[in-house]
Design an enzyme around this catalytic site. Structure first.
Site, short mmCIF file in Angstrom:
data_model
loop_
_atom_site.label_atom_id
_atom_site.label_comp_id
_atom_site.label_asym_id
_atom_site.label_seq_id
_atom_site.Cartn_x
_atom_site.Cartn_y
_atom_site.Cartn_z
N ASP A 106 3.83 0.50 -8.37
CA ASP A 106 2.96 1.66 -8.51
C ASP A 106 3.61 2.61 -9.52
O ASP A 106 3.53 2.37 -10.72
CB ASP A 106 2.77 2.27 -7.12
CG ASP A 106 1.86 3.48 -7.08
OD1 ASP A 106 1.06 3.66 -8.00
OD2 ASP A 106 1.94 4.26 -6.12
N ASP A 112 -0.03 -1.61 3.47
CA ASP A 112 -0.45 -0.77 4.59
C ASP A 112 -0.90 0.61 4.16
O ASP A 112 -0.62 1.07 3.05
CB ASP A 112 0.72 -0.57 5.56
CG ASP A 112 1.75 0.42 4.99
OD1 ASP A 112 2.23 0.16 3.88
OD2 ASP A 112 2.04 1.43 5.64
N LYS A 136 8.17 -3.40 3.97
CA LYS A 136 7.56 -4.48 4.74
C LYS A 136 6.46 -5.17 3.93
O LYS A 136 6.04 -6.28 4.24
CB LYS A 136 6.93 -3.93 6.03
CG LYS A 136 7.88 -3.24 6.96
CD LYS A 136 7.05 -2.63 8.12
CE LYS A 136 7.89 -1.67 8.95
NZ LYS A 136 7.06 -0.94 9.90
N GLY A 137 5.95 -4.49 2.92
CA GLY A 137 4.70 -4.90 2.28
C GLY A 137 4.66 -6.30 1.71
O GLY A 137 3.60 -6.89 1.60
N ARG A 163 -2.01 -4.24 7.44
CA ARG A 163 -1.13 -5.24 6.82
C ARG A 163 -1.63 -6.66 7.09
O ARG A 163 -1.35 -7.58 6.34
CB ARG A 163 0.30 -5.13 7.36
CG ARG A 163 1.03 -3.88 6.93
CD ARG A 163 2.52 -4.04 7.25
NE ARG A 163 3.24 -2.78 7.25
CZ ARG A 163 3.73 -2.18 6.16
NH1 ARG A 163 3.55 -2.74 4.99
NH2 ARG A 163 4.39 -1.05 6.25
N ASP A 218 5.25 -6.35 -3.32
CA ASP A 218 3.81 -6.41 -3.12
C ASP A 218 3.05 -5.70 -4.24
O ASP A 218 2.01 -6.14 -4.70
CB ASP A 218 3.43 -5.81 -1.76
CG ASP A 218 4.04 -4.42 -1.54
OD1 ASP A 218 4.82 -3.95 -2.40
OD2 ASP A 218 3.73 -3.80 -0.51
P1 IMP Z 1 6.38 2.82 -6.35
O1 IMP Z 1 7.82 3.19 -6.12
O2 IMP Z 1 5.54 4.05 -6.59
O3 IMP Z 1 6.19 1.77 -7.41
O4 IMP Z 1 5.82 2.27 -5.00
C1 IMP Z 1 6.14 1.06 -4.51
C2 IMP Z 1 5.83 0.97 -3.04
O5 IMP Z 1 4.84 1.95 -2.62
C3 IMP Z 1 5.25 -0.37 -2.74
O6 IMP Z 1 6.24 -1.32 -2.42
C4 IMP Z 1 4.33 -0.07 -1.57
O7 IMP Z 1 5.04 -0.17 -0.37
C5 IMP Z 1 3.90 1.37 -1.78
N1 IMP Z 1 2.56 1.45 -2.41
C6 IMP Z 1 2.27 1.84 -3.66
N2 IMP Z 1 0.95 1.79 -3.91
C7 IMP Z 1 0.39 1.33 -2.78
C8 IMP Z 1 -0.98 1.03 -2.39
O8 IMP Z 1 -1.95 1.17 -3.14
N3 IMP Z 1 -1.14 0.58 -1.12
C9 IMP Z 1 -0.12 0.40 -0.25
N4 IMP Z 1 1.16 0.65 -0.56
C10 IMP Z 1 1.41 1.12 -1.81
MG MG Z 2 4.15 0.81 2.12
#
Ligand code: IMP
Ligand code: MG
Length: 175
Positions: free
Chosen positions: A103, A159, A43-44, A165, A100
């Site tokens: 990470d 979120d 949703k982000g 959000r 969004d």
């Molecule tokens: P990744 O797979 O670790 O790159 O994470 C991606 C998803 O994790 C993003 O689309 C967000 O929904 C969530 N996410 C990662 N870091 C944050 C943060 O600092 N705040 C909120 N959501 C996060």
């Molecule tokens: Mg999230």
């Protein structure tokens, strides 16, 4: 209870708006004759997408996928899940994934691999924020907004357990 969450403003809405405008200009330049298909990750990215596409005065289409690597809270589970849903044919399309935040990169890597198998004409990634210190896999962010520190951030679509959000600015969540 007991552990009140504190919000510290990290990126004010003006800076977000300037970043969205910069990314929109780059995308307009590259896609003006390509009728791109934007795939936003729910949703982000809903707020970022809404602001971004209003600055893209070119023919485009929008789809959404629901995908997550977070079970809840602020730590990645590492396991990526994708909700089944119909996407249009991607073969020959110019696909731009809208996120969004990148990470660990696991979510984007999974999605880009999945979409790449559908043989799009091109496949690129646009992310409003980049938490590069946490990366666990190499990800090429074609349209990269703002670098953010290794802190959990909320607001502007992002979120923590479905809260925050709606905030127009981006904050660091300090537990
Ligand atoms: P990744 O797979 O670790 O790159 O994470 C991606 C998803 O994790 C993003 O689309 C967000 O929904 C969530 N996410 C990662 N870091 C944050 C943060 O600092 N705040 C909120 N959501 C996060
Ligand atoms: Mg999230």
């Amino acid at each position: 209870m007991g552990s009140e969450a504190k919000l510290r403003k990290l990126i004010p809405s003006e800076q977000i708006a300037a970043t969205v405008s910069r990314l929109a200009a780059e995308i307009r330049h590259d896609y003006h004759d390509k009728n791109p298909l934007l795939i936003a990750v729910l949703k982000g990215s809903f707020m970022f997408l809404a602001d971004l596409v209003r600055q893209l005065d070119l023919p485009l289409e929008i789809e959404f996928v629901r995908i997550s690597s977070y079970g809840g809270g602020t730590e990645s589970s590492g396991a990526v899940r994708m909700a089944p849903g119909a996407l249009p044919k991607l073969k020959g399309r110019h696909v731009l994934v809208v996120e969004d935040i990148i990470d660990t990169g696991l979510t984007a890597a999974f999605l880009l691999d999945y979409l790449g198998r559908k043989k799009p004409a091109s496949l690129k990634l646009c992310s409003l924020t980049d938490k590069a210190d946490r990366r666990r896999i190499i990800i090429n962010i074609g349209y990269r907004g703002l670098a953010v520190p290794d802190k959990f951030i909320v607001g502007y679509g992002l979120d923590c357990d479905e809260k925050y959000r709606n905030l127009p600015d981006i904050y660091v969540l300090e537990q």
